[in-house]
Write a protein that holds these residues in place. Sequence first.
Motif, PDB file in Angstrom:
ATOM      1  N   PRO A 148      12.361 100.490  40.575  1.00 48.26           N
ATOM      2  CA  PRO A 148      13.316  99.970  39.587  1.00 48.26           C
ATOM      3  C   PRO A 148      13.538  98.479  39.793  1.00 48.26           C
ATOM      4  O   PRO A 148      13.267  97.922  40.863  1.00 48.26           O
ATOM      5  CB  PRO A 148      14.584 100.777  39.865  1.00 48.26           C
ATOM      6  CG  PRO A 148      14.470 101.183  41.300  1.00 48.26           C
ATOM      7  CD  PRO A 148      13.003 101.400  41.544  1.00 48.26           C
ATOM      8  N   TRP A 149      14.025  97.829  38.755  1.00 46.18           N
ATOM      9  CA  TRP A 149      14.339  96.399  38.845  1.00 46.18           C
ATOM     10  C   TRP A 149      15.780  96.202  38.375  1.00 46.18           C
ATOM     11  O   TRP A 149      16.187  96.840  37.400  1.00 46.18           O
ATOM     12  CB  TRP A 149      13.396  95.584  37.956  1.00 46.18           C
ATOM     13  CG  TRP A 149      13.540  94.097  38.174  1.00 46.18           C
ATOM     14  CD1 TRP A 149      12.870  93.346  39.078  1.00 46.18           C
ATOM     15  CD2 TRP A 149      14.433  93.215  37.493  1.00 46.18           C
ATOM     16  NE1 TRP A 149      13.292  92.032  39.006  1.00 46.18           N
ATOM     17  CE2 TRP A 149      14.257  91.932  38.041  1.00 46.18           C
ATOM     18  CE3 TRP A 149      15.393  93.382  36.486  1.00 46.18           C
ATOM     19  CZ2 TRP A 149      14.984  90.826  37.611  1.00 46.18           C
ATOM     20  CZ3 TRP A 149      16.115  92.291  36.061  1.00 46.18           C
ATOM     21  CH2 TRP A 149      15.906  91.024  36.625  1.00 46.18           C
ATOM     22  N   PRO A 150      16.576  95.381  39.056  1.00 44.73           N
ATOM     23  CA  PRO A 150      16.269  94.510  40.200  1.00 44.73           C
ATOM     24  C   PRO A 150      16.002  95.328  41.465  1.00 44.73           C
ATOM     25  O   PRO A 150      16.667  96.322  41.707  1.00 44.73           O
ATOM     26  CB  PRO A 150      17.520  93.667  40.366  1.00 44.73           C
ATOM     27  CG  PRO A 150      18.357  93.873  39.162  1.00 44.73           C
ATOM     28  CD  PRO A 150      17.967  95.172  38.579  1.00 44.73           C
ATOM     29  N   ASP A 151      15.037  94.876  42.256  1.00 48.27           N
ATOM     30  CA  ASP A 151      14.672  95.591  43.463  1.00 48.27           C
ATOM     31  C   ASP A 151      15.177  94.854  44.696  1.00 48.27           C
ATOM     32  O   ASP A 151      15.769  93.789  44.611  1.00 48.27           O
ATOM     33  CB  ASP A 151      13.160  95.801  43.520  1.00 48.27           C
ATOM     34  CG  ASP A 151      12.385  94.488  43.424  1.00 48.27           C
ATOM     35  OD1 ASP A 151      13.024  93.406  43.386  1.00 48.27           O
ATOM     36  OD2 ASP A 151      11.146  94.534  43.379  1.00 48.27           O
ATOM     37  N   GLY A 152      14.926  95.461  45.873  1.00 54.23           N
ATOM     38  CA  GLY A 152      15.424  94.895  47.112  1.00 54.23           C
ATOM     39  C   GLY A 152      16.839  95.366  47.404  1.00 54.23           C
ATOM     40  O   GLY A 152      17.606  95.680  46.493  1.00 54.23           O
ATOM     41  N   TRP A 153      17.205  95.393  48.670  1.00 50.50           N
ATOM     42  CA  TRP A 153      18.508  95.950  49.049  1.00 50.50           C
ATOM     43  C   TRP A 153      19.683  95.111  48.562  1.00 50.50           C
ATOM     44  O   TRP A 153      20.762  95.642  48.295  1.00 50.50           O
ATOM     45  CB  TRP A 153      18.593  96.107  50.572  1.00 50.50           C
ATOM     46  CG  TRP A 153      18.767  94.811  51.334  1.00 50.50           C
ATOM     47  CD1 TRP A 153      17.795  93.979  51.769  1.00 50.50           C
ATOM     48  CD2 TRP A 153      20.008  94.223  51.756  1.00 50.50           C
ATOM     49  NE1 TRP A 153      18.331  92.904  52.436  1.00 50.50           N
ATOM     50  CE2 TRP A 153      19.686  93.029  52.445  1.00 50.50           C
ATOM     51  CE3 TRP A 153      21.337  94.575  51.620  1.00 50.50           C
ATOM     52  CZ2 TRP A 153      20.654  92.190  52.991  1.00 50.50           C
ATOM     53  CZ3 TRP A 153      22.316  93.739  52.160  1.00 50.50           C
ATOM     54  CH2 TRP A 153      21.971  92.560  52.842  1.00 50.50           C
ATOM     55  N   LEU A 154      19.474  93.807  48.406  1.00 55.92           N
ATOM     56  CA  LEU A 154      20.594  92.941  48.033  1.00 55.92           C
ATOM     57  C   LEU A 154      21.141  93.287  46.647  1.00 55.92           C
ATOM     58  O   LEU A 154      22.330  93.105  46.382  1.00 55.92           O
ATOM     59  CB  LEU A 154      20.150  91.480  48.078  1.00 55.92           C
ATOM     60  CG  LEU A 154      21.254  90.427  48.192  1.00 55.92           C
ATOM     61  CD1 LEU A 154      22.037  90.598  49.484  1.00 55.92           C
ATOM     62  CD2 LEU A 154      20.663  89.030  48.122  1.00 55.92           C
ATOM     63  N   ALA A 155      20.285  93.795  45.773  1.00 55.52           N
ATOM     64  CA  ALA A 155      20.725  94.149  44.423  1.00 55.52           C
ATOM     65  C   ALA A 155      21.707  95.307  44.414  1.00 55.52           C
ATOM     66  O   ALA A 155      22.360  95.557  43.397  1.00 55.52           O
ATOM     67  CB  ALA A 155      19.513  94.497  43.559  1.00 55.52           C
ATOM     68  N   GLY A 156      21.835  96.004  45.538  1.00 58.88           N
ATOM     69  CA  GLY A 156      22.769  97.124  45.606  1.00 58.88           C
ATOM     70  C   GLY A 156      24.142  96.768  46.127  1.00 58.88           C
ATOM     71  O   GLY A 156      24.992  97.655  46.282  1.00 58.88           O
TER      72      GLY A 156
END
Length: 374
Positions: free
Chosen positions: A113-121
């Motif tokens: 999914p996008w936005p990806d990466g942990w920071l997007a959470g």
Amino acid sequence: MVAHEDPHQEYRRRVAGMQSRVRGLMLGLALGDTVGAARGGPPTAGPLRAGVSTQLACFTAEGVIRAMVRGRHKGVCHPPGVVLHAYCRWAALQGVEAARMRRRWASHPSDRPWPDGWLAGVPALAERRGSAPATVTALSRIEDPHSRIAVPSRGCHALTRTLPVAVAGPQWAEQAGEFAALTHGDPAARSTAAQAAVLLQHCLTAPRPDGPADPADRIAREALEAGIAALPSGPGRALGDERQRLAAAFRHALDRPAEPALLARLAPDASAPAALLGGLYTAASFPRRDRFGAALAFASGAPDGDSVACVTGALLGAVHGAEALPVDLVSRHELAWVLDVLARDLLAQIEDSPSGSEYVPGWDPHWWDRYPGW
């Protein structure tokens, strides 16, 4: 019997010391952003809210890590493009042209999914915390076929959001300017971001005190002075003038420290050059470890106190380390854990590349999911 020192002990000490300073830079800029926005009087109880400079600085740090990951695995990388992608993830979380951002980035071949990466959470990064008009306006043009989205601005966010780039080393100073120029087209925005990276690199690598009798204020001022001396002075008049202005601000801090009227003259507006001049003057006026809180309070009195205090906090945090920051403020900041993780992960990527490389397997199987290399 002669005791033999562990051959790895010096390395561990060096990494621990650098980790403290990188954490100090990240947490210091955030505290400055928050205290400055409160005009030096943050709430005495309850969580402290992050500002927009801090949000963007988080995505800069994440973007730098992802650029390094990409370079390791793909053999080639254009860091400004990766960091632009990071800013677009921030914009999408903020609801800024989210559909346009998805058209630009979510079509990238991927099963994630996008936005990806942990920071997007991180929920706090999706909340509006002030305005960044030049950044938002430029990012809103992300589908411009001519690809030059920057607006003619020298606003302070070109500087405050790029402060973490200094951790990546001297070769990244010009990249800091490139990252600023992604959205801010005024040449002064680019040069100021690059200058700040050089100053911060000298703070990060300044020698440690030899002992309790070795004054930390001397080390802080020597680091700032060495950083100014290392700044390019040419070709052309502009770079020389900028360096002279920074040198003058430093001398003012030695001769006339902590004068509110002088701070207002050095940092009269919300521009990137003003934030750097004001931050340098304040950091050199309050070089002691135990005066970090007083430095932020003073910086907050500038006409644009949050940007000046943000730079001040980064400079002093970088030279003194995270342990010098006021515990009562750090422990209540809503993004303290996020900033701490980013600081540690940025240093881990530089020192050890947890995801490995194109030809060498990594030791952390989850690193690529946390920091996808694009």
